[in-house]
Design an enzyme around this catalytic site. Sequence first.
Site, short mmCIF file in Angstrom:
data_model
loop_
_atom_site.label_atom_id
_atom_site.label_comp_id
_atom_site.label_asym_id
_atom_site.label_seq_id
_atom_site.Cartn_x
_atom_site.Cartn_y
_atom_site.Cartn_z
N ASN A 280 0.81 -1.23 0.00
CA ASN A 280 0.00 0.00 0.00
C ASN A 280 0.84 1.27 0.00
O ASN A 280 0.28 2.38 0.09
CB ASN A 280 -0.89 0.04 1.25
CG ASN A 280 -2.08 -0.90 1.12
OD1 ASN A 280 -2.73 -0.93 0.08
ND2 ASN A 280 -2.35 -1.69 2.15
N GLU A 293 7.06 -6.02 18.17
CA GLU A 293 7.80 -6.93 19.05
C GLU A 293 7.16 -8.29 18.85
O GLU A 293 5.95 -8.44 19.02
CB GLU A 293 7.72 -6.47 20.51
CG GLU A 293 8.37 -5.09 20.73
CD GLU A 293 9.82 -5.00 20.31
OE1 GLU A 293 10.52 -6.04 20.27
OE2 GLU A 293 10.27 -3.89 19.98
N CYS A 327 6.56 -14.05 26.00
CA CYS A 327 7.49 -14.03 24.86
C CYS A 327 8.90 -14.29 25.33
O CYS A 327 9.74 -14.77 24.59
CB CYS A 327 7.39 -12.69 24.15
SG CYS A 327 7.39 -11.34 25.30
#
Length: 541
Positions: A280, A293, A327
């Site tokens: 885009n 992240e 994470c």
Amino acid sequence: MSDAFQPPPLPANEPVFDYAPGSPERVSLQRRLAEMWGEEIEMPLVIGGEDVRTGRTVPIVAPHDTHHRLGTAHWAGPAELDRAVEAARAAWPEWSSLPWTERAAVFLRAAELLSGPWRDTLNAATMLGQSKTAHQAEIDSAAELCDFWRFNVAYAARLYQEQPISSPGTWNRMEYRPLEGFVLAITPFNFTSIAGNLPSAPALMGCTVVWKPSESAALSAHYLMRLWQEAGLPAGVINLVHGPGAELAPVALAQPEFSGLHFTGSTAVFRGLWSQVGENLGRYRNFPRLVGETGGKDFIVAHASADPDALLAAIVRGSFEYQGQKCSAASRVFVPDSLWARLRDRLAEEVAAIPMGDVADFRNFMGAVINRSAFERHAEAIGEARTRSGHRVLVGGGTDDQRGWFVQPTVVVTEDPTSRLLREELFGPIVTVMAYPEREYEATLDLIDRSVPYGLTGAVFAHDRAAIRAAFERLRYAAGNFYINDKPTGAVVGQQPFGGARASGTDDKAGSMWNLARWVAPRAIKETFVPPRDYRYPFMA
Ligand code: NAD
């Protein structure tokens, strides 16, 4: 409006309550948990300050009791997403030109409300909706989120004070303009604090935001929005749209006013979003800022000189707190064979005894995993460990979805350095251990560095300084958050700014000045007090 520079209050980390038996905070949280368990609430979209009910609803259940409905979320479609973009656009002129102290005050008030009267609600929503224990909720939805809001204000003040020098007769200045257009914040299920930080960091810097939370964290997202409203956030500054990311994100990314993406989630999704932005690019008024992240395959590496007790505690906490769904959670562990022979049985014993169940029962250390697809992914990995040669399930391995999505804390042992379980992110309570020949410490460091695409967190356990130094050097890019004799989880805002590079993200460090700098388009201003009146230079004489 005052002309004085007004430094904000000095931030300090929010104290963490321990919820010990008999403590008033325990009584209060348990009361709120019981209340919210008994309710079935509606979670509308919030666009331009108004609740929007689409009628396209999905039930929201507790992961540890999937028969229990906590409420119903309304899902947005393309029309509501367009409305949210329009609301962000309408709010921009006023919000982006407010003095920064006015914006900061809203988030400082939000932190104060969260620290006090809203603490139980956000913690209970995180416990019930995301299956966190009281401790895991407290360090996330109370402590870390207060820290993000307070520290970000202090970092913003520091950023605004970053000014150029001026040569005689001139005055150079920098203005930190909020990005023109809107920022899209897409947040993951696993931290309410991240869900609270990703929309609010750009908003603090003067941007307006469309926020799409995880479908699996709708309950805490609902209360977060209500908290901002009570804190006085003007309508349209943050617009909440529930729903499936794959359907909604393309609508936002096709808008010419799209100016930034603040994302946390898996690597594959971020790559997909980045590609869409690339496609885009010709439409946009600005080159959008992309902050993401993403995933990790976080390691613990022990040297033969490591303290076995400290190592054992780090493996258990680092791998299994919040069911390994951080994470930063340790998911691959490398231990020298000599040390492993002494550690193995004790680790198996400790892990077998970990209490797991309903998070409202405060004796439990673990709850359920977030949803059915996570449950199935973990069951499949455990099946692979059971059947593939060179692998063995040392402890755990049980799964049970009768009442909720429960996966036992599981330690897999492998001799195969190329094992999928040592390379791919599983994002669950499964840790894979490889015992390496003691003499091959340095080769093992290289294996850790090269065998995965990620670079998020990692820890070295050693007493020997040369071994620590070797890990520090050889694993320089293997972790954006590197720990020495400590578990690889539990980063604290203001103390260990968090994030990694490689396939783990853009490493802009959530809760830091580096992150806030991404949400502004600086303008350099030069004023010359007495400008030259002749174009000729002296050398031309
Ligand atoms: P996810 O990628 O499945 O979802 C994250 C968000 O993206 C959700 O809001 C989801 O609805 C949306 N989404 C999903 N598919 C999409 C698509 N095709 N287009 C647009 N949006 C889409 O991640 P998750 O399961 O919520 O969270 C776990 C992942 O997040 C793990 O990979 C973990 O490592 C990562 N994570 C990283 C950090 C970090 O700081 N590096 C922190 C927390 C979580």
